[in-house]
Scaffold this motif. Structure first.
Motif, PDB file in Angstrom:
ATOM      1  N   GLU A  50       0.809  -1.222   0.000  1.00  0.00           N
ATOM      2  CA  GLU A  50       0.000   0.000   0.000  1.00  0.00           C
ATOM      3  C   GLU A  50       0.840   1.268   0.000  1.00  0.00           C
ATOM      4  N   THR A  96       0.987   1.248  -4.017  1.00  0.00           N
ATOM      5  CA  THR A  96      -0.251   1.766  -4.602  1.00  0.00           C
ATOM      6  C   THR A  96      -0.589   3.140  -4.035  1.00  0.00           C
ATOM      7  N   GLY A 147      -2.224   3.740  -1.274  1.00  0.00           N
ATOM      8  CA  GLY A 147      -3.596   3.712  -0.775  1.00  0.00           C
ATOM      9  C   GLY A 147      -4.593   3.306  -1.841  1.00  0.00           C
ATOM     10  N   THR A 148      -5.755   3.906  -1.778  1.00  0.00           N
ATOM     11  CA  THR A 148      -6.830   3.577  -2.701  1.00  0.00           C
ATOM     12  C   THR A 148      -6.437   3.944  -4.124  1.00  0.00           C
ATOM     13  N   SER A 166      -7.661   3.215  -8.501  1.00  0.00           N
ATOM     14  CA  SER A 166      -8.666   2.683  -9.421  1.00  0.00           C
ATOM     15  C   SER A 166      -8.074   1.502 -10.187  1.00  0.00           C
ATOM     16  N   LYS A 215      -9.972  -2.335   6.157  1.00  0.00           N
ATOM     17  CA  LYS A 215     -10.964  -2.089   5.105  1.00  0.00           C
ATOM     18  C   LYS A 215     -10.298  -1.702   3.777  1.00  0.00           C
ATOM     19  N   ASN A 216      -9.322  -0.810   3.824  1.00  0.00           N
ATOM     20  CA  ASN A 216      -8.631  -0.376   2.618  1.00  0.00           C
ATOM     21  C   ASN A 216      -7.850  -1.541   1.986  1.00  0.00           C
ATOM     22  N   LYS A 268     -10.262  -3.777   0.147  1.00  0.00           N
ATOM     23  CA  LYS A 268     -10.638  -3.205  -1.150  1.00  0.00           C
ATOM     24  C   LYS A 268      -9.553  -3.461  -2.189  1.00  0.00           C
ATOM     25  N   LEU A 269      -8.306  -3.290  -1.787  1.00  0.00           N
ATOM     26  CA  LEU A 269      -7.190  -3.526  -2.713  1.00  0.00           C
ATOM     27  C   LEU A 269      -7.089  -5.003  -3.110  1.00  0.00           C
ATOM     28  N   LEU A 296      -9.747  -5.633  -5.678  1.00  0.00           N
ATOM     29  CA  LEU A 296      -9.333  -5.005  -6.930  1.00  0.00           C
ATOM     30  C   LEU A 296      -8.267  -5.848  -7.627  1.00  0.00           C
TER      31      LEU A 296
END
Length: 108
Positions: free
Chosen positions: A8, A29, A31-32, A34, A58-59, A62-63, A66
């Motif tokens: 991250e 990355t 963090g968040t 697309s 949580k983050n 999500k990764l 993805l």
């Protein structure tokens, strides 16, 4: 074919670099991100073995989802939930996770 470890953030990268005893490309990355940006970020490493190590939050979840969509062939390394963040995980635990994934780690 090399290894590309996706994390991250910079703190995760700096935590893992002194542990690894082999040449591994570590990509952040930040963090968040697309799906399009993730593919752009990893495009030049698609011939390599792609491995992820994200936080147990949580983050990070999500990764992982993805990555599963964009790179289902990637290996995902999971840190124990009690440590939450890669950068806060004890060195011994990180070494064990990396060894199980067939990385070379430094002794001691």
């Amino acid at each position: 074919m090399g290894k590309c470890l996706v994390v991250e953030g910079r703190a995760d990268k700096l935590r893992l670099l002194p542990i690894l005893a082999e040449d591994v490309t570590i990509i952040c990355t930040n963090g968040t991100i697309s799906e399009v940006n993730l593919i752009d970020l990893l495009e030049e490493y698609e011939q390599d073995e792609i491995i992820t190590m994200f936080d147990a939050d949580k983050n990070g979840e999500k990764l992982r989802k993805l990555m599963n969509r964009a790179y289902p062939e990637a290996t995902q390394l999971i840190i124990p939930h009690e440590y939450v963040e890669v950068e806060k995980t004890p060195t011994k635990i990180l070494k064990d996770i990396l060894l199980q994934a067939k990385f070379l780690v430094k002794e001691g």
